[in-house]
Write an enzyme that holds these catalytic residues in place. Structure first.
Site, PDB file in Angstrom:
ATOM      1  N   GLU A  40       0.827  -1.212   0.000  1.00  0.00           N
ATOM      2  CA  GLU A  40       0.000   0.000   0.000  1.00  0.00           C
ATOM      3  C   GLU A  40       0.860   1.261   0.000  1.00  0.00           C
ATOM      4  OE1 GLU A  40      -3.054   0.565  -0.545  1.00  0.00           O
ATOM      5  OE2 GLU A  40      -3.747  -1.500  -0.576  1.00  0.00           O
ATOM      6  N   TYR A 123      -6.495   6.308   4.786  1.00  0.00           N
ATOM      7  CA  TYR A 123      -6.638   5.374   3.677  1.00  0.00           C
ATOM      8  C   TYR A 123      -5.834   4.090   3.927  1.00  0.00           C
ATOM      9  CZ  TYR A 123      -5.592   2.826  -0.456  1.00  0.00           C
ATOM     10  OH  TYR A 123      -5.401   1.771  -1.300  1.00  0.00           O
ATOM     11  N   ASP A 141      -9.215   6.267  -1.383  1.00  0.00           N
ATOM     12  CA  ASP A 141      -8.162   7.093  -1.984  1.00  0.00           C
ATOM     13  C   ASP A 141      -8.739   7.822  -3.201  1.00  0.00           C
ATOM     14  OD1 ASP A 141      -8.467   5.124  -3.858  1.00  0.00           O
ATOM     15  OD2 ASP A 141      -6.346   4.594  -3.991  1.00  0.00           O
TER      16      ASP A 141
END
Ligand code: SF4
Length: 359
Positions: A40, A123, A141
């Site tokens: 991520e 996020y 996002d």
């Protein structure tokens, strides 16, 4: 006005589509908290295809949180070289140390604790919590905001904090409790592969077109709305490529600010007329050099290169000489300077015999 009604129909067709169409990715096949976290962070502002080789190298070098916590800054930066936004790598190491010290080396398993780690915002915490721990929290996002704004036909700017809060709350209400990780990934996947940005969504392949307002109202080109961007500042810089005996001079950037702590070819704003004298550097010959340009988020560097063979190996304190092997293996030079690298390779080779022949 925000009408969230179309979102009620979203979960079932979206999950079905995801289970049939999801790309096979290494962090999806083994979604451990550590792997999801690294992926991520790498995926922020970066395409999947660019991330894949970095992800494999990173996991090989630092297979556990403990390895990452103990990494040297130079090794970490070298592995991150070319991926950009280097503060992400620094924060990864900071967070790994936090996990070692505050959580006994075990990745924290609650959304609130994950949110306390360096470099992790709403996020990323939502993505890790939902994918690795099955916690029903949203991961919203820019991709997801675009998809949700189109499905609901919402025309306020998606980059305002108010819109983000509103859309995030609306997504939170519809997360299926049995599959929060798949649902969040499905929304991201739809945004990345079908509901593409810049007025080019592939609506004919979309599983939610039958209730998507932007599609039904032919507004896919105008949605989502974004606030007008401030123009980027242009900075003229002179980059000095200084050679002696097969090596090029590098210096470390300051610990704070743009590209902090990385190695660079010495450079100054403007024409750099006085730079060599100020650094007390003695050139023996000037060589032809190329120019370069690099676009950061808020600033553009327009760089003029100047190349010199030096008369001796004396450099200002803290600077280093790097030969081609060290440039490849040891020092992380950010991609802002990529346009100079082929020339640097050539001049490193050319300068070795010339320097050796000097009296
Ligand atoms: Fe995006 Fe088109 Fe799907 Fe709507 S129908 S979500 S605009 S791809």
């Amino acid at each position: 006005m925000f009408c969230k009604a179309p979102l009620q129909q979203l979960p079932i067709p979206l999950l079905q589509w995801y289970r049939e169409h999801a790309r096979i990715l290494p962090w999806r096949s083994q979604p451990t908290p550590y792997r999801v976290w690294i992926s991520e962070i790498m995926l922020q502002q970066t395409r999947v295809s660019a991330v894949l080789p970095y992800f494999h190298r990173f996991l090989q070098a630092f297979p556990t949180i403990a390895h990452l916590a103990a990494a040297s800054d130079d090794h970490l930066m070298k592995l991150w070289e070319g991926l950009g936004y280097y503060s992400r790598a620094r924060n990864l190491k900071k967070a790994a140390n936090q996990i070692m010290e505050q959580f006994g080396g075990i990745f924290p398993s609650s959304y609130e604790e994950i949110l306390t780690l360096a470099g992790i915002g709403e996020y990323t915490a939502g993505a890790i919590a939902s994918i690795a721990f099955g916690i029903p929290v949203p991961a919203v996002d820019g991709n997801v905001l675009r998809v949700v704004a189109r499905i609901t036909g919402f025309a306020d700017p998606i980059d305002s904090p108010k819109t983000r809060r509103l859309l995030r709350a609306a997504v939170w209400e519809i997360i299926p409790l049995h599959a929060p990780g798949d649902f969040n990934q499905a929304l991201m996947e739809l945004g990345a592969t079908v509901c593409l940005p810049n007025g080019a969504p592939l609506c004919s392949q979309c599983p939610v077109a039958s209730f998507c307002r932007a599609f039904l109202q032919s507004r896919t080109e105008e949605l989502p709305v974004k606030s007008p961007r401030k123009p980027r500042r242009v900075e003229m810089r002179t980059v000095f490529l200084l050679f002696f005996d097969g090596s090029v001079a590098l210096r470390r950037r300051p610990e704070k600010g743009l590209l902090s702590g990385l190695w660079e070819f010495p450079n100054v704003p403007g024409s750099g007329d006085q730079a060599l004298a100020e650094w007390e550097i003695s050139p023996a010959q000037q060589w032809e050099a190329c120019n370069g340009k690099h676009v950061f988020t808020h600033v553009e560097w327009h760089m003029t290169g100047q190349a010199f063979l030096l008369a001796n190996d004396i450099l200002p304190e803290g600077w280093v000489w790097a030969n081609r092997a060290k440039l490849q293996q040891t020092y992380a030079v950010p991609s802002a300077f990529a346009s100079f690298l082929p020339l640097v390779e050539t001049y490193c080779a050319v300068s070795a015999p010339l320097s050796a022949n000097r009296p």
